[in-house]
Design a protein around this motif. Structure first.
Motif, short mmCIF file in Angstrom:
data_model
loop_
_atom_site.label_atom_id
_atom_site.label_comp_id
_atom_site.label_asym_id
_atom_site.label_seq_id
_atom_site.Cartn_x
_atom_site.Cartn_y
_atom_site.Cartn_z
N TYR A 290 0.83 -1.21 0.00
CA TYR A 290 0.00 0.00 0.00
C TYR A 290 0.87 1.26 0.00
O TYR A 290 0.57 2.25 -0.68
CB TYR A 290 -0.92 -0.03 1.21
CG TYR A 290 -2.03 0.99 1.19
CD1 TYR A 290 -2.70 1.31 0.02
CD2 TYR A 290 -2.44 1.62 2.37
CE1 TYR A 290 -3.74 2.24 0.02
CE2 TYR A 290 -3.46 2.55 2.39
CZ TYR A 290 -4.11 2.84 1.20
OH TYR A 290 -5.14 3.77 1.18
N HIS A 352 -6.93 -9.58 -7.16
CA HIS A 352 -6.67 -8.20 -6.72
C HIS A 352 -7.05 -7.20 -7.81
O HIS A 352 -7.79 -6.24 -7.56
CB HIS A 352 -5.19 -8.03 -6.37
CG HIS A 352 -4.85 -8.33 -4.96
ND1 HIS A 352 -4.60 -7.35 -4.03
CD2 HIS A 352 -4.73 -9.51 -4.30
CE1 HIS A 352 -4.32 -7.92 -2.85
NE2 HIS A 352 -4.39 -9.22 -3.00
N LEU A 355 -10.80 -7.08 -8.56
CA LEU A 355 -11.54 -6.40 -7.51
C LEU A 355 -11.23 -4.90 -7.48
O LEU A 355 -12.13 -4.07 -7.26
CB LEU A 355 -11.22 -7.02 -6.15
CG LEU A 355 -11.76 -8.44 -5.90
CD1 LEU A 355 -11.20 -9.00 -4.60
CD2 LEU A 355 -13.29 -8.45 -5.87
N PHE A 359 -14.07 -2.03 -7.80
CA PHE A 359 -14.39 -0.98 -6.84
C PHE A 359 -14.17 0.42 -7.43
O PHE A 359 -14.90 1.36 -7.09
CB PHE A 359 -13.56 -1.17 -5.56
CG PHE A 359 -14.03 -2.32 -4.71
CD1 PHE A 359 -15.30 -2.31 -4.14
CD2 PHE A 359 -13.22 -3.42 -4.49
CE1 PHE A 359 -15.74 -3.37 -3.37
CE2 PHE A 359 -13.66 -4.49 -3.72
CZ PHE A 359 -14.92 -4.47 -3.16
N VAL A 364 -15.47 4.01 -5.91
CA VAL A 364 -14.57 4.17 -4.77
C VAL A 364 -13.31 4.91 -5.25
O VAL A 364 -12.80 4.65 -6.34
CB VAL A 364 -14.19 2.79 -4.18
CG1 VAL A 364 -13.26 2.96 -2.97
CG2 VAL A 364 -15.45 2.02 -3.80
N LEU A 368 -8.87 4.81 -1.55
CA LEU A 368 -9.57 3.86 -0.69
C LEU A 368 -9.86 2.52 -1.36
O LEU A 368 -10.12 1.54 -0.66
CB LEU A 368 -10.88 4.48 -0.21
CG LEU A 368 -10.76 5.72 0.68
CD1 LEU A 368 -12.15 6.26 1.02
CD2 LEU A 368 -9.98 5.42 1.95
N ALA A 369 -9.82 2.46 -2.68
CA ALA A 369 -10.21 1.23 -3.39
C ALA A 369 -9.43 -0.01 -2.94
O ALA A 369 -10.01 -1.10 -2.86
CB ALA A 369 -10.07 1.43 -4.90
N ILE A 371 -8.49 -0.95 -0.07
CA ILE A 371 -8.85 -1.46 1.26
C ILE A 371 -9.87 -2.61 1.19
O ILE A 371 -9.64 -3.69 1.76
CB ILE A 371 -9.34 -0.32 2.16
CG1 ILE A 371 -8.18 0.66 2.40
CG2 ILE A 371 -9.87 -0.86 3.49
CD1 ILE A 371 -8.55 1.90 3.19
N PRO A 372 -11.02 -2.46 0.48
CA PRO A 372 -11.92 -3.61 0.38
C PRO A 372 -11.31 -4.76 -0.41
O PRO A 372 -11.67 -5.94 -0.18
CB PRO A 372 -13.15 -3.04 -0.34
CG PRO A 372 -12.67 -1.80 -1.03
CD PRO A 372 -11.60 -1.26 -0.15
N VAL A 373 -10.39 -4.44 -1.33
CA VAL A 373 -9.70 -5.51 -2.06
C VAL A 373 -8.92 -6.38 -1.08
O VAL A 373 -8.99 -7.61 -1.11
CB VAL A 373 -8.75 -4.93 -3.13
CG1 VAL A 373 -7.95 -6.04 -3.79
CG2 VAL A 373 -9.53 -4.16 -4.18
N CYS A 375 -9.44 -6.80 2.09
CA CYS A 375 -10.37 -7.51 2.99
C CYS A 375 -10.86 -8.81 2.37
O CYS A 375 -11.11 -9.80 3.08
CB CYS A 375 -11.55 -6.62 3.33
SG CYS A 375 -11.12 -5.20 4.36
N ILE A 376 -11.00 -8.83 1.06
CA ILE A 376 -11.48 -10.03 0.37
C ILE A 376 -10.33 -10.95 0.01
O ILE A 376 -10.38 -12.17 0.23
CB ILE A 376 -12.26 -9.64 -0.90
CG1 ILE A 376 -13.51 -8.85 -0.52
CG2 ILE A 376 -12.63 -10.89 -1.71
CD1 ILE A 376 -14.24 -8.25 -1.72
#
Length: 392
Positions: A290, A352, A355, A359, A364, A368-369, A371-373, A375-376
């Protein structure tokens, strides 16, 4: 052409007669039958000796101690098989009278390394169901196609196998169902393809006492078979040629692993430690990934977000591999594990990127995009990496 037929037995007094009658009564006479008895406690051995006295083509091996599962019996019999091809069947299965004759003809017509009969599941209530899926009608298919269809249970694993091939590939004894897994890997090694012969009938008896039924502690060893099959799918690029089947197989394997470990409580402390260590390594790798992504987006604002994301992924990947081996799973790095780790991360990378773009498409922000990537993708990555690095 001599055909070997292998039948492992254990407490088969009630059904072995029907099985042997269907085998020794085949219209194709050039066969040898090897029965490996796993220390039966009933009258199975006496019946086998009686049948052996009637027909010199029947050979009976007895073990010194009960070993429990079919893979061990395969190890005993494999060096003794003299047939050019070998057919395996359980002690309660039976064949149509011309099954072997039709399989041999199909092999001669196609020159395939394996020939699959139509396997009919025979239930206690007298009903039958074909093991073939509706789309499994081709006369001959390639090795990767056969492997994929077996993974998806579109075609059965019972087949007339080239003996030299199965002897070369071998039979591990690490799991109760290693034989089922190796049928798929044998198919993957069939360089001359796999033929399908629906006119040859193979009857597979389905009973309530089958070792596949219920939930038993030894079923946990089946996770080793899943790891072996996952490695075979990754290393053979089956996940590229048959992505839907691969994703379905991985999903079913992960569900099975979670279910078995929760129900049977295997190595809970060890598993928890691995999860915690994976979380630490994952957090550091994610932070590295990140951080590089954000830095490159700031330095290179006009670039497609996938480019800085990919650069960060590659750098964190290298660090992740060594940390996962030495710290997370306490294993020793190797070239084979490196390839498996890379292939599992190719799958994870595609997840990755897919996703990320999903997003971004949903609105998104670029910041921030990811972050949910994460999480999954991170939980999926843990399970994939564990399967690969702990596979011996």
């Amino acid at each position: 052409m001599l055909i070997s037929i292998f039948i492992p037995t254990y407490n088969a007094e009630r059904c072995i007669g029907q099985t042997l009658q269907s085998v020794l009564g085949q219209t194709y006479r050039e066969i040898e039958v090897w029965v490996v008895d796993d220390c039966s406690a009933d009258g199975t051995l006496a019946l086998l000796r009686e049948w052996q006295g009637r027909d010199s083509r029947l050979h009976v091996l007895t073990k010194e101690q009960n070993e429990g599962f079919v893979p061990y019996s395969w190890v005993h019999v494999m060096p003794l098989l003299r047939g050019e091809f070998t057919l395996y069947m359980s002690h309660d299965d039976w064949l149509s009278a011309d099954c072997v004759e039709r399989l041999v003809k199909a092999q001669r017509d196609t020159l395939a390394d394996a020939v699959i009969p139509e396997v009919l599941f025979a239930y206690d209530d007298g009903t039958e169901r074909s093991a073939f899926a509706a789309n499994a009608s081709a006369m001959k298919i390639g090795r990767r196609e056969a492997f994929a269809q077996m993974l998806n249970y579109d075609i059965p694993g019972f087949a007339l196998w080239r003996t030299e091939l199965i002897r070369r590939v071998g039979m591990p004894t690490e799991a109760w169902n290693s034989d089922e897994g190796m049928q798929r890997i044998w198919a993957l090694n069939c360089g001359r393809g796999v033929a399908i012969c629906p006119s040859a009938k193979f009857y597979y008896r389905v009973t309530a006492s089958s070792i596949t039924k219920g939930l038993k502690p030894y079923h946990l060893t089946g996770l080793k078979t899943q790891r072996r099959l996952l490695w075979a799918a990754l290393s053979s690029a089956t996940w590229i040629s048959h992505p839907k089947i691969f994703v379905r197989f991985v999903w079913q394997s992960l569900k099975s692993a979670v279910y078995l470990r929760r129900k049977l409580g295997a190595s809970a402390k060890q598993n928890l430690g691995e999860i915690v260590r994976f979380g630490i390594v994952g957090a550091l790798a994610t932070a590295l990934h990140y951080g590089i992504y954000l830095g490159l987006v700031w330095l290179w604002p006009m670039a497609n977000p996938s480019v800085p994301y990919s650069i960060g992924y590659i750098i964190s990947f290298v660090a992740n591999f060594f940390a996962s081996n030495y710290f997370t799973f306490r294993t020793k790095p190797s070239a084979k594990k490196g390839v498996g780790f890379a292939l599992s991360h190719v799958v994870n990378y595609l997840l990755h990127i897919g996703l990320l773009n999903l997003f971004l498409w949903l609105g998104v922000s670029e910041t921030l995009a990811p972050i949910p990537v994460f999480c999954i993708a991170v939980p999926v990555n843990f399970l994939l990496v564990r399967l690969v690095l702990k596979n011996r």
